[in-house]
Write an enzyme that holds these catalytic residues in place. Structure first.
Site, short mmCIF file in Angstrom:
data_model
loop_
_atom_site.label_atom_id
_atom_site.label_comp_id
_atom_site.label_asym_id
_atom_site.label_seq_id
_atom_site.Cartn_x
_atom_site.Cartn_y
_atom_site.Cartn_z
N GLY A 1 -47.74 -2.01 101.59
CA GLY A 1 -46.50 -1.05 101.35
C GLY A 1 -46.89 0.10 100.46
O GLY A 1 -47.69 1.15 100.80
N HIS B 1 -39.41 -8.37 108.38
CA HIS B 1 -40.03 -8.07 107.13
C HIS B 1 -38.90 -8.52 106.12
O HIS B 1 -37.65 -8.63 106.45
CB HIS B 1 -40.17 -6.60 107.04
CG HIS B 1 -40.86 -6.20 105.79
ND1 HIS B 1 -39.90 -6.17 104.48
CD2 HIS B 1 -42.03 -6.04 105.27
CE1 HIS B 1 -41.00 -5.64 103.42
NE2 HIS B 1 -42.22 -5.58 104.23
N GLU C 1 -46.25 -12.86 103.81
CA GLU C 1 -45.93 -11.85 102.79
C GLU C 1 -45.09 -12.74 101.85
O GLU C 1 -43.81 -12.68 101.93
CB GLU C 1 -45.00 -10.86 103.42
CG GLU C 1 -45.89 -9.92 104.22
CD GLU C 1 -45.41 -8.23 104.08
OE1 GLU C 1 -46.33 -7.48 103.93
OE2 GLU C 1 -44.32 -8.24 104.06
N ASN D 1 -47.26 -0.08 105.74
CA ASN D 1 -45.79 -0.17 106.11
C ASN D 1 -45.08 0.92 105.01
O ASN D 1 -45.13 0.81 103.81
CB ASN D 1 -45.41 -1.42 105.71
CG ASN D 1 -43.84 -1.51 105.74
OD1 ASN D 1 -43.20 -0.62 106.08
ND2 ASN D 1 -43.18 -2.59 105.18
N TRP D 2 -44.76 2.23 105.41
CA TRP D 2 -44.71 3.18 104.56
C TRP D 2 -43.09 2.93 104.31
O TRP D 2 -42.32 3.77 103.37
CB TRP D 2 -44.72 4.50 105.25
CG TRP D 2 -46.01 5.05 105.32
CD1 TRP D 2 -47.17 4.47 104.69
CD2 TRP D 2 -46.69 6.08 106.15
NE1 TRP D 2 -48.12 5.18 104.90
CE2 TRP D 2 -48.02 6.21 105.84
CE3 TRP D 2 -46.11 7.14 106.80
CZ2 TRP D 2 -48.79 7.20 106.18
CZ3 TRP D 2 -46.78 8.01 107.31
CH2 TRP D 2 -48.21 8.05 107.15
N LYS D 3 -42.12 2.00 104.67
CA LYS D 3 -40.93 1.88 104.26
C LYS D 3 -40.02 3.15 104.40
O LYS D 3 -40.45 3.99 105.20
CB LYS D 3 -40.91 1.17 102.96
CG LYS D 3 -41.60 -0.28 102.97
CD LYS D 3 -41.58 -0.97 101.61
CE LYS D 3 -42.45 -2.06 101.77
NZ LYS D 3 -42.54 -3.02 100.76
N SER E 1 -48.42 -6.42 97.42
CA SER E 1 -49.13 -5.87 96.17
C SER E 1 -50.37 -5.76 96.54
O SER E 1 -51.23 -5.79 95.43
CB SER E 1 -48.73 -6.73 94.77
OG SER E 1 -47.21 -6.43 94.55
P1 PGA Z 1 -46.21 -3.77 98.87
O1 PGA Z 1 -45.49 -4.14 100.17
O2 PGA Z 1 -47.73 -3.69 99.39
O3 PGA Z 1 -45.62 -2.53 98.19
O4 PGA Z 1 -45.99 -5.13 98.02
C1 PGA Z 1 -45.95 -5.07 101.14
C2 PGA Z 1 -44.96 -5.05 102.37
O5 PGA Z 1 -43.81 -4.86 102.09
O6 PGA Z 1 -45.39 -5.00 103.60
#
Ligand code: PGA
Length: 256
Positions: free
Chosen positions: A234, A95, A167, A9-11, A213
Site C-alpha cells: 500500500g 481486502h 495480510e 494497492n494505491w487505495k 507495511s
Molecule cells: P500497507 O498496505 O503496505 O500500507 O501496509 C498494504 C495493503 O493494504 O495491501
C-alpha cells in the site's frame, strides 16, 4: 519456479493525472524487469487511462474491488465484465479494508472470486487475522475459514488463476510489519491448505504474497523466504522510486 509479484494497492490515493505521471516515470525502469510480475491497482477512475498507457508494457493492471453481478441496477458498483474491456488483468478481492469498513463477508468474497474468474480476471484474494485473533493463537484457524469459504466451490482450473495475499490486519498501514518468519509460517500453512484442497501442483504454482507495511527497506527479508512469492504494497507503493526499488529487490532475490 514461481514468478515474483510486486503489486501496488494505491487505495483511495492519486488523481488520474498523478496516476499517469507515476506510470510515465516508472516505465523506463520497469521495461527491463520482465522476470517480475508488476501490478498496479489504482482507483477505478484511472483504470481506463492507465490501460492505454500500459499497453505493450510488462506492467499489469488490477482493480481494487469488483462486484459479482455482470451488470444491472447496482448503484456505485463496478463488475468484472466492465473491467475486462479495459485490459484489467487482476482484481483484489476481500481486502481487510473492504471487510472492515464495508462489511464484506466471506460469502461475498466467494461470489466476487467466481465472477472475476468468469470474466478472465485473476483474483488476488486477501486473508488475514486481527491482532486479537493472533494473540488468542487462532491465526491459522481464521485463515483456514477465510480460505474455505472464500474459495469454496472452485475447481483446480479456477484455482490455477488465483493469487493469495496474506495480510495480517494489524500490519496494514501501521508501520508494524509481521516478522519474515511469522509471514513465512502462515504462508506455508496456506500453501499446504491449497495442496490439500486443490492439488500439490496448484499449490506449487500458486503465487502467495505477503502484505502489511512492506517498504524498500524490509521487502528483502520477506522475499528471501522461498515460500513468499511477492508483496501487496500500500503506502510504500505510492512513490515511484520506492516502487522501482522494490521491483529491483524482487528481481535480484528471485532470479528465475
Ligand atoms: P500497507 O498496505 O503496505 O500500507 O501496509 C498494504 C495493503 O493494504 O495491501
Amino acid at each position: 519456479m514461481r514468478k515474483p509479484v510486486i503489486a501496488a494497492n494505491w487505495k483511495m490515493y492519486k488523481t488520474v493525472s498523478e496516476s499517469r505521471k507515476f506510470v510515465k516515470e516508472i516505465l523506463p525502469a520497469c521495461e527491463s524487469f520482465t522476470g517480475v510480475e508488476m501490478i498496479l491497482c489504482p482507483t477505478f477512475l484511472s483504470l481506463a487511462h492507465m490501460s492505454q498507457d500500459l499497453q505493450g508494457t510488462p506492467v499489469k493492471l488490477g482493480a481494487q474491488n469488483l462486484f459479482w453481478e455482470k451488470e444491472g441496477a447496482y448503484t456505485g458498483e463496478v463488475s468484472p465484465y466492465l473491467l475486462s474491456e479495459l485490459g484489467v488483468t487482476y482484481g483484489i478481492i476481500g481486502h481487510s479494508e473492504r471487510r472492515g469498513h464495508f462489511g464484506e463477508t466471506d460469502t461475498q468474497v466467494n461470489n466476487k472470486v467466481k465472477a472475476a474468474l468468469s470474466f478472465n480476471l485473476k483474483p488476488v484474494v486477501c486473508v488475514g487475522e486481527s491482532l486479537g485473533q493472533r494473540e488468542q493463537g487462532v491465526t491459522t484457524k481464521i485463515i483456514e475459514n477465510q480460505l474455505e469459504q472464500g474459495l469454496s466451490g472452485l475447481d483446480s482450473t479456477a484455482a490455477a488463476n488465483i493469487t493469495i495475499a496474506y495480510e495480517p490486519i494489524w500490519a496494514i498501514g501501521t508501520g508494524r510489519s509481521a516478522s519474515a518468519e511469522d509471514a513465512r509460517e502462515v504462508i506455508a500453512f496456506i500453501r499446504q491448505w491449497v495442496s490439500r484442497k486443490f492439488s500439490p501442483g496448484i499449490s506449487k504454482s500458486m503465487p502467495i504474497l505477503y502484505g502489511g507495511s512492506v517498504n524498500p527497506d524490509n521487502i528483502g527479508q520477506f522475499l528471501e523466504q522461498e515460500e513468499i512469492d511477492g508483496a501487496l504494497i500500500g503506502g510504500a507503493s505510492l512513490k515511484e522510486d520506492a516502487f522501482i526499488k522494490m521491483v529491483t529487490v524482487a528481481n535480484n532475490i528471485k532470479k528465475l
